[in-house]
Scaffold this motif. Structure first.
Motif, mmCIF file in Angstrom:
data_model
loop_
_atom_site.group_PDB
_atom_site.id
_atom_site.type_symbol
_atom_site.label_atom_id
_atom_site.label_comp_id
_atom_site.label_asym_id
_atom_site.label_seq_id
_atom_site.Cartn_x
_atom_site.Cartn_y
_atom_site.Cartn_z
ATOM 1 N N ILE A 176 0.836 -1.205 0.000
ATOM 2 C CA ILE A 176 0.000 0.000 0.000
ATOM 3 C C ILE A 176 0.869 1.253 0.000
ATOM 4 N N VAL A 177 1.972 1.237 0.746
ATOM 5 C CA VAL A 177 2.857 2.397 0.792
ATOM 6 C C VAL A 177 3.522 2.611 -0.565
ATOM 7 N N LEU A 178 3.955 1.534 -1.201
ATOM 8 C CA LEU A 178 4.649 1.672 -2.482
ATOM 9 C C LEU A 178 3.708 2.110 -3.604
ATOM 10 N N PHE A 179 2.534 1.523 -3.698
ATOM 11 C CA PHE A 179 1.649 1.798 -4.819
ATOM 12 C C PHE A 179 0.552 2.799 -4.506
ATOM 13 N N GLY A 180 0.165 2.917 -3.281
ATOM 14 C CA GLY A 180 -0.922 3.828 -2.926
ATOM 15 C C GLY A 180 -2.278 3.185 -3.133
ATOM 16 N N ARG A 181 -3.247 3.621 -2.319
ATOM 17 C CA ARG A 181 -4.574 3.013 -2.389
ATOM 18 C C ARG A 181 -5.259 3.258 -3.728
ATOM 19 N N GLY A 182 -5.141 4.455 -4.263
ATOM 20 C CA GLY A 182 -5.812 4.787 -5.523
ATOM 21 C C GLY A 182 -5.308 3.962 -6.687
ATOM 22 N N ARG A 183 -4.009 3.770 -6.736
ATOM 23 C CA ARG A 183 -3.437 3.022 -7.843
ATOM 24 C C ARG A 183 -3.802 1.541 -7.768
ATOM 25 N N ILE A 184 -3.831 0.981 -6.565
ATOM 26 C CA ILE A 184 -4.200 -0.428 -6.402
ATOM 27 C C ILE A 184 -5.663 -0.638 -6.788
#
Length: 83
Positions: free
Chosen positions: A16-24
């Protein structure tokens, strides 16, 4: 050795930190659309195959079978040596 709950939680937090919630969530939405499109394509293909096979008679080829390359080469060699 199976991963414990803490190991799974740490990996999830790092993702989650690397990709972010929006991107996932965007990637998961795209994945869902792709799966839906794939299933729709399979359904359309099955329907077209079923309708095509019921409306058309099986085709029988009237052309002679292809001669293997090895036989063609042997015949050409025999003709050259006979001349």
């Amino acid at each position: 050795m199976s991963p414990g709950i803490w190991q799974i939680a740490i990996v999830a937090i790092v993702i989650i930190v690397l990709f972010g919630r929006g991107r996932i969530s965007g990637m998961m939405g795209d994945l869902g659309k792709g799966i839906t499109s794939f299933k729709r394509g399979l359904k359309d293909t099955d329907e077209s195959d079923t309708s095509a096979s019921s409306s058309e008679a099986p085709r029988i080829s009237s052309s002679p079978p292809a001669t293997p390359a090895s036989e063609t080469t042997v015949e050409a060699t025999r003709e050259d040596s006979a001349s």
